[in-house]
Scaffold this motif. Structure first.
Motif, PDB file in Angstrom:
ATOM      1  N   GLY A 159      20.283  58.617  -2.547  1.00  0.00           N
ATOM      2  CA  GLY A 159      19.320  57.715  -1.991  1.00  0.00           C
ATOM      3  C   GLY A 159      19.670  56.306  -2.212  1.00  0.00           C
ATOM      4  N   ALA A 160      20.779  56.148  -3.236  1.00  0.00           N
ATOM      5  CA  ALA A 160      21.101  54.774  -3.896  1.00  0.00           C
ATOM      6  C   ALA A 160      21.564  54.057  -2.768  1.00  0.00           C
ATOM      7  N   VAL A 161      21.182  52.783  -2.870  1.00  0.00           N
ATOM      8  CA  VAL A 161      21.810  51.549  -1.702  1.00  0.00           C
ATOM      9  C   VAL A 161      23.137  51.353  -2.532  1.00  0.00           C
ATOM     10  N   VAL A 162      24.351  51.526  -1.487  1.00  0.00           N
ATOM     11  CA  VAL A 162      25.627  51.187  -2.010  1.00  0.00           C
ATOM     12  C   VAL A 162      26.215  50.210  -1.471  1.00  0.00           C
ATOM     13  N   PHE A 163      26.955  49.214  -2.125  1.00  0.00           N
ATOM     14  CA  PHE A 163      27.587  47.969  -1.801  1.00  0.00           C
ATOM     15  C   PHE A 163      28.979  48.106  -2.223  1.00  0.00           C
ATOM     16  N   ASP A 164      29.844  47.937  -1.107  1.00  0.00           N
ATOM     17  CA  ASP A 164      31.239  48.204  -1.141  1.00  0.00           C
ATOM     18  C   ASP A 164      31.740  46.742  -1.031  1.00  0.00           C
ATOM     19  N   LEU A 165      32.326  46.332  -2.130  1.00  0.00           N
ATOM     20  CA  LEU A 165      32.591  44.836  -2.418  1.00  0.00           C
ATOM     21  C   LEU A 165      33.889  44.458  -1.347  1.00  0.00           C
ATOM     22  N   GLU A 166      34.451  45.479  -0.609  1.00  0.00           N
ATOM     23  CA  GLU A 166      35.428  45.157   0.363  1.00  0.00           C
ATOM     24  C   GLU A 166      34.605  45.209   1.667  1.00  0.00           C
ATOM     25  N   MET A 167      33.269  45.379   1.915  1.00  0.00           N
ATOM     26  CA  MET A 167      32.402  45.253   3.058  1.00  0.00           C
ATOM     27  C   MET A 167      31.413  44.102   2.925  1.00  0.00           C
ATOM     28  N   ILE A 168      30.924  43.519   1.755  1.00  0.00           N
ATOM     29  CA  ILE A 168      30.127  42.760   1.815  1.00  0.00           C
ATOM     30  C   ILE A 168      30.486  41.315   0.698  1.00  0.00           C
ATOM     31  N   SER A 169      29.847  40.376   1.062  1.00  0.00           N
ATOM     32  CA  SER A 169      30.153  39.128   0.586  1.00  0.00           C
ATOM     33  C   SER A 169      29.670  39.258  -0.771  1.00  0.00           C
ATOM     34  N   ALA A 170      30.584  39.037  -1.887  1.00  0.00           N
ATOM     35  CA  ALA A 170      30.088  39.016  -3.329  1.00  0.00           C
ATOM     36  C   ALA A 170      29.472  37.895  -3.596  1.00  0.00           C
ATOM     37  N   ASP A 171      29.725  36.951  -3.154  1.00  0.00           N
ATOM     38  CA  ASP A 171      28.743  35.619  -3.259  1.00  0.00           C
ATOM     39  C   ASP A 171      27.390  35.884  -3.005  1.00  0.00           C
ATOM     40  N   ARG A 172      26.846  36.518  -2.096  1.00  0.00           N
ATOM     41  CA  ARG A 172      25.572  36.660  -1.739  1.00  0.00           C
ATOM     42  C   ARG A 172      24.951  37.928  -2.549  1.00  0.00           C
ATOM     43  N   LEU A 173      25.763  38.793  -2.664  1.00  0.00           N
ATOM     44  CA  LEU A 173      25.311  40.106  -3.251  1.00  0.00           C
ATOM     45  C   LEU A 173      24.331  40.111  -4.481  1.00  0.00           C
ATOM     46  N   PRO A 174      24.565  39.014  -5.622  1.00  0.00           N
ATOM     47  CA  PRO A 174      23.670  39.078  -6.414  1.00  0.00           C
ATOM     48  C   PRO A 174      22.042  38.845  -6.251  1.00  0.00           C
ATOM     49  N   ASP A 175      21.860  37.531  -5.443  1.00  0.00           N
ATOM     50  CA  ASP A 175      20.636  37.401  -4.879  1.00  0.00           C
ATOM     51  C   ASP A 175      20.030  38.476  -4.079  1.00  0.00           C
ATOM     52  N   TYR A 176      20.823  39.059  -3.337  1.00  0.00           N
ATOM     53  CA  TYR A 176      20.281  40.257  -2.388  1.00  0.00           C
ATOM     54  C   TYR A 176      19.857  41.344  -3.329  1.00  0.00           C
ATOM     55  N   ILE A 177      20.776  41.615  -4.527  1.00  0.00           N
ATOM     56  CA  ILE A 177      20.082  42.735  -5.231  1.00  0.00           C
ATOM     57  C   ILE A 177      18.930  42.427  -6.022  1.00  0.00           C
TER      58      ILE A 177
END
Length: 186
Positions: A159-177
């Protein structure tokens, strides 16, 4: 490694994945900075690698939020414990484990560099099992892409939320997480 999850009861499980050198540690560091700015309690560790040409030669462990740093592993220190191509510093493994053990309910646990060694029962395997069992703690993992599905299966993280760094902007990821954690991953 099994019987550790129960996704309905778990607060939040997040996995950041990429290949070797794909930015997982940088993403974890940015998440830590974002959690700190948002006053979200956190504990755990990340490991920065050093390169010798195009080959990883060593890693330094950084325990947070205490900012404790010490050599985690290299290819040459004879008295350390051999796992695969690297020799691991027992003191660093103990400090990383202690960082996870000190998590009180609600504290976000961060663990970097989850890979094949954990699947073999080495390095952070027991620490990861302990972290997954802490159902009241958000958990953010950095997992090598080549073993992502095996890690998910071994630790019951379906059930984990998975973020693949090839598919998502690394710049926005920290705020989103950070937003996910602040809102209980709803």
């Amino acid at each position: 490694m099994t019987d550790t999850a129960g996704s309905a009861e778990q607060r939040c499980r997040i996995i950041i994945t990429a290949g070797k050198g794909g930015g997982k540690t940088t993403a974890i560091r940015r998440v830590i900075d974002c959690l700190h700015r948002a006053s979200v309690p956190y504990t755990g560790f990340f490991a920065e690698g050093a390169w010798d040409g195009d080959v990883r030669s060593s890693f330094t462990l950084h325990c947070v939020p205490e900012d404790i740093s010490l050599p985690l592993c290299d290819r040459t220190t004879g008295e350390w414990v051999q796992h695969g191509r690297f020799r691991y510093n027992p003191e660093a493994l103990q400090k990383g484990d202690q960082a996870v053990r000190r998590a009180v309910p609600g504290t976000c646990i961060l663990m970097d560099e989850i890979s094949r060694q954990e699947l073999r029962g080495n390095v952070w395997a027991d620490t990861l099992t302990r972290a997954v069992r802490l159902r009241e703690n958000p958990l953010v993992l950095a997992v090598q892409r080549r073993c992502l599905e095996d890690v998910i299966s071994a630790w019951g993280l379906e059930g984990a939320v998975v973020f693949d760094l090839e598919m998502i902007s690394a710049d926005r990821l920290p705020d989103y997480i950070t937003g996910l954690i602040e809102n209980g991953c709803l």
